[in-house]
Scaffold this motif. Structure first.
Motif, PDB file in Angstrom:
ATOM      1  N   GLY A  64      17.644   5.384 -38.114  1.00 22.26           N
ATOM      2  CA  GLY A  64      16.356   5.936 -38.502  1.00 22.26           C
ATOM      3  C   GLY A  64      15.269   5.650 -37.482  1.00 22.26           C
ATOM      4  O   GLY A  64      14.379   6.474 -37.259  1.00 22.26           O
ATOM      5  N   PRO A  83      12.501   1.108 -44.566  1.00 22.61           N
ATOM      6  CA  PRO A  83      12.737   2.337 -43.813  1.00 22.61           C
ATOM      7  C   PRO A  83      11.629   2.566 -42.793  1.00 22.61           C
ATOM      8  O   PRO A  83      10.448   2.400 -43.104  1.00 22.61           O
ATOM      9  CB  PRO A  83      12.727   3.427 -44.891  1.00 22.61           C
ATOM     10  CG  PRO A  83      13.033   2.714 -46.159  1.00 22.61           C
ATOM     11  CD  PRO A  83      12.439   1.355 -46.020  1.00 22.61           C
ATOM     12  N   PRO A  84      11.982   2.950 -41.563  1.00 19.50           N
ATOM     13  CA  PRO A  84      10.952   3.155 -40.536  1.00 19.50           C
ATOM     14  C   PRO A  84      10.140   4.410 -40.811  1.00 19.50           C
ATOM     15  O   PRO A  84      10.650   5.406 -41.322  1.00 19.50           O
ATOM     16  CB  PRO A  84      11.776   3.310 -39.252  1.00 19.50           C
ATOM     17  CG  PRO A  84      13.093   3.825 -39.715  1.00 19.50           C
ATOM     18  CD  PRO A  84      13.334   3.164 -41.040  1.00 19.50           C
ATOM     19  N   ARG A  85       8.852   4.363 -40.461  1.00 22.38           N
ATOM     20  CA  ARG A  85       7.981   5.524 -40.634  1.00 22.38           C
ATOM     21  C   ARG A  85       6.804   5.405 -39.684  1.00 22.38           C
ATOM     22  O   ARG A  85       6.446   4.310 -39.242  1.00 22.38           O
ATOM     23  CB  ARG A  85       7.462   5.606 -42.073  1.00 22.38           C
ATOM     24  CG  ARG A  85       6.621   4.401 -42.494  1.00 22.38           C
ATOM     25  CD  ARG A  85       6.118   4.513 -43.929  1.00 22.38           C
ATOM     26  NE  ARG A  85       5.347   3.328 -44.313  1.00 22.38           N
ATOM     27  CZ  ARG A  85       4.050   3.149 -44.036  1.00 22.38           C
ATOM     28  NH1 ARG A  85       3.387   4.083 -43.373  1.00 22.38           N
ATOM     29  NH2 ARG A  85       3.420   2.057 -44.420  1.00 22.38           N
ATOM     30  N   VAL A  86       6.211   6.542 -39.349  1.00 21.79           N
ATOM     31  CA  VAL A  86       4.988   6.547 -38.549  1.00 21.79           C
ATOM     32  C   VAL A  86       3.821   6.307 -39.489  1.00 21.79           C
ATOM     33  O   VAL A  86       3.782   6.836 -40.598  1.00 21.79           O
ATOM     34  CB  VAL A  86       4.823   7.884 -37.805  1.00 21.79           C
ATOM     35  CG1 VAL A  86       3.593   7.843 -36.896  1.00 21.79           C
ATOM     36  CG2 VAL A  86       6.074   8.191 -36.992  1.00 21.79           C
ATOM     37  N   GLN A  87       2.843   5.525 -39.066  1.00 20.61           N
ATOM     38  CA  GLN A  87       1.754   5.116 -39.949  1.00 20.61           C
ATOM     39  C   GLN A  87       0.968   6.277 -40.532  1.00 20.61           C
ATOM     40  O   GLN A  87       0.523   6.239 -41.661  1.00 20.61           O
ATOM     41  CB  GLN A  87       0.784   4.193 -39.195  1.00 20.61           C
ATOM     42  CG  GLN A  87       1.146   2.742 -39.304  1.00 20.61           C
ATOM     43  CD  GLN A  87       0.055   1.846 -38.764  1.00 20.61           C
ATOM     44  OE1 GLN A  87      -1.020   2.288 -38.392  1.00 20.61           O
ATOM     45  NE2 GLN A  87       0.347   0.565 -38.701  1.00 20.61           N
ATOM     46  N   SER A  88       0.769   7.344 -39.759  1.00 19.66           N
ATOM     47  CA  SER A  88       0.020   8.506 -40.242  1.00 19.66           C
ATOM     48  C   SER A  88       0.683   9.747 -39.703  1.00 19.66           C
ATOM     49  O   SER A  88       1.553   9.675 -38.850  1.00 19.66           O
ATOM     50  CB  SER A  88      -1.439   8.423 -39.778  1.00 19.66           C
ATOM     51  OG  SER A  88      -1.499   8.397 -38.367  1.00 19.66           O
ATOM     52  N   SER A  89       0.263  10.915 -40.204  1.00 15.74           N
ATOM     53  CA  SER A  89       0.837  12.165 -39.712  1.00 15.74           C
ATOM     54  C   SER A  89       0.605  12.250 -38.211  1.00 15.74           C
ATOM     55  O   SER A  89      -0.448  11.894 -37.700  1.00 15.74           O
ATOM     56  CB  SER A  89       0.187  13.347 -40.418  1.00 15.74           C
ATOM     57  OG  SER A  89      -1.207  13.343 -40.188  1.00 15.74           O
ATOM     58  N   ILE A 111      12.958   8.437 -35.052  1.00 12.01           N
ATOM     59  CA  ILE A 111      11.507   8.461 -34.879  1.00 12.01           C
ATOM     60  C   ILE A 111      11.121   8.378 -33.402  1.00 12.01           C
ATOM     61  O   ILE A 111      10.254   9.105 -32.928  1.00 12.01           O
ATOM     62  CB  ILE A 111      10.860   7.303 -35.670  1.00 12.01           C
ATOM     63  CG1 ILE A 111      10.918   7.594 -37.169  1.00 12.01           C
ATOM     64  CG2 ILE A 111       9.407   7.087 -35.233  1.00 12.01           C
ATOM     65  CD1 ILE A 111      10.398   6.468 -38.030  1.00 12.01           C
ATOM     66  N   SER A 146       6.431   0.332 -40.594  1.00 11.91           N
ATOM     67  CA  SER A 146       5.684   1.405 -39.932  1.00 11.91           C
ATOM     68  C   SER A 146       5.492   1.127 -38.443  1.00 11.91           C
ATOM     69  O   SER A 146       5.403  -0.012 -38.004  1.00 11.91           O
ATOM     70  CB  SER A 146       4.321   1.585 -40.595  1.00 11.91           C
ATOM     71  OG  SER A 146       3.489   0.465 -40.350  1.00 11.91           O
ATOM     72  N   ALA A 197      17.822   9.438 -41.209  1.00 10.07           N
ATOM     73  CA  ALA A 197      16.388   9.597 -41.453  1.00 10.07           C
ATOM     74  C   ALA A 197      15.791   8.478 -42.287  1.00 10.07           C
ATOM     75  O   ALA A 197      14.584   8.325 -42.338  1.00 10.07           O
ATOM     76  CB  ALA A 197      16.134  10.930 -42.136  1.00 10.07           C
ATOM     77  N   SER A 198      16.623   7.699 -42.944  1.00  9.98           N
ATOM     78  CA  SER A 198      16.057   6.742 -43.901  1.00  9.98           C
ATOM     79  C   SER A 198      16.737   5.384 -43.864  1.00  9.98           C
ATOM     80  O   SER A 198      16.826   4.720 -44.868  1.00  9.98           O
ATOM     81  CB  SER A 198      16.175   7.308 -45.321  1.00  9.98           C
ATOM     82  OG  SER A 198      17.535   7.529 -45.655  1.00  9.98           O
TER      83      SER A 198
END
Length: 356
Positions: A121, A27-33, A125, A89, A18-19
């Motif tokens: 990670g 760490p990868p993440r989506v820009q917004s919910s 996503i 992101s 996850a991280s």
């Protein structure tokens, strides 16, 4: 510990799933919910997205892609600078676009300089249903799927929750690892860049290193073995890091090194990757396309760095990001908007809007 030899299915390290990120690769993440994952009932859920380039010019898809079903396409996507921005992101438009392409039946291949632990990670996503990942700049190719190791995932997405509400296990197997004897090039690099940190890749686990790398720079194992031990056996990759230098300063230092045919690349910071003479993202994609029975003229490759050149040149349709290096843009058939502007989303929408 899982044997990462070919054919055995292994689990990604739990904490990395996850991280997986570092100072050099956030760490990868989506820009917004973002809402629920896509379902198979929505064939083209991204059909309302944009397919225009900057200035309102429409992205023209080569005619051969509209003449066959998406199942006959192979689309290779780089991670850093292509799917993900510099902050790690991914935009919702790019995420939905990639998932739409996967659910339309296309073979989506992730092609990256990251090691196996460092892609986990990102795969969590993306939630692709199946596929191959080219790691370590083409030195390592893995097949990835969800569900229990060695068992079919029943059509679930990679990382998608099971019927009990838990997370299915993300598993992989090494399809091919291209190795070389590292001792000679390590000696030459030590002479050219005194005091540099060096390491060799341990497939699926991390790296053996000459001395500790700065905190947060390596994902996975960091086994300090000393300089002499690094060249003792064949490896998939040699890495060199000089935190005090810029990328250009390191490039100047190693430009006179005799790499004896080995592939080498320096990215956006002072980090050098050395891989075998027969590695490269283009060579790895050629192997995958051959095994899947995908014609070369129905392949797409998208990237932004020098390590993406071989796959952009090899693919039937090679594209570069607006944030790509000039030499990469110069070899591309078309230029997409930047990662921050959902360039991959624009590509996917153009492809799917004209699909058969």
């Amino acid at each position: 510990m899982c044997d990462t030899g070919e054919s055995e299915w292994c689990e990604f390290a739990g904490a990395l799933r996850a991280s997986s990120g570092s100072v050099t690769a956030p760490p990868p993440r989506v820009q917004s919910s973002f809402p629920v994952p896509l379902t198979d009932t929505h064939k083209y859920p991204y059909s309302g997205g944009a397919s225009d380039l900057s200035g309102g010019t429409r992205l023209e898809v080569p005619a051969q892609f509209s003449q066959v079903e998406p199942e006959k396409w192979l689309v290779a996507l780089d991670i850093d600078g292509t799917l993900l921005g510099t902050d790690g992101s991914i935009t919702p438009a790019t995420l939905v676009g990639v998932q739409s392409l996967d659910r339309a039946g296309a073979h989506v291949v992730i092609a990256t300089g990251r090691s196996i632990p460092a892609v986990a990670g990102v795969l969590e996503i993306l939630q692709l249903r199946r596929g191959y990942v080219v790691c370590s700049n083409g030195a390592v190719t893995i097949e990835v799927r969800g569900g229990q190791a060695g068992r079919s995932n029943g059509g679930r997405s990679l990382g998608e929750g099971d019927a009990t509400g838990g997370r299915s296990k993300l598993t992989y197997r090494v399809v091919r690892a291209r190795i070389f004897a590292p001792a000679q090039i390590i000696r030459r690099l030590v002479q050219a860049v005194p005091g540099a940190l060096l390491g060799v890749e341990v497939v699926g686990q991390g790296f053996r290193v000459s001395a500790p790398f700065p905190p947060g720079e390596l994902i996975g194992l960091q086994d300090v073995v000393g300089l002499e031990a690094l060249g003792s056996e064949p490896v998939t990759r040699v890495i060199l890091r000089t935190p005090e230098f810029s990328a250009q300063q390191l490039r100047d230092l190693v430009s006179q090194v005799d790499f004896a045919g080995l592939q080498w690349d320096i990215g956006w910071n002072a980090w050098l990757d050395v891989t075998s003479a027969d590695s490269g993202k283009g060579a790895a994609l050629a192997d995958i396309a051959r095994s899947l029975g995908v014609a070369r003229d129905l392949t797409v490759a998208v990237g932004d760095g020098q390590n993406d050149l071989s796959m952009i040149e090899w693919a039937g349709w090679g594209l570069a990001m607006a944030n790509a290096r000039p030499e990469v843009q110069g070899q591309a058939d078309a230029i997409l908007p930047s990662a921050a502007q959902s360039g991959v989303g624009v590509l996917v929408n153009a492809l799917l809007s004209g699909a058969k």
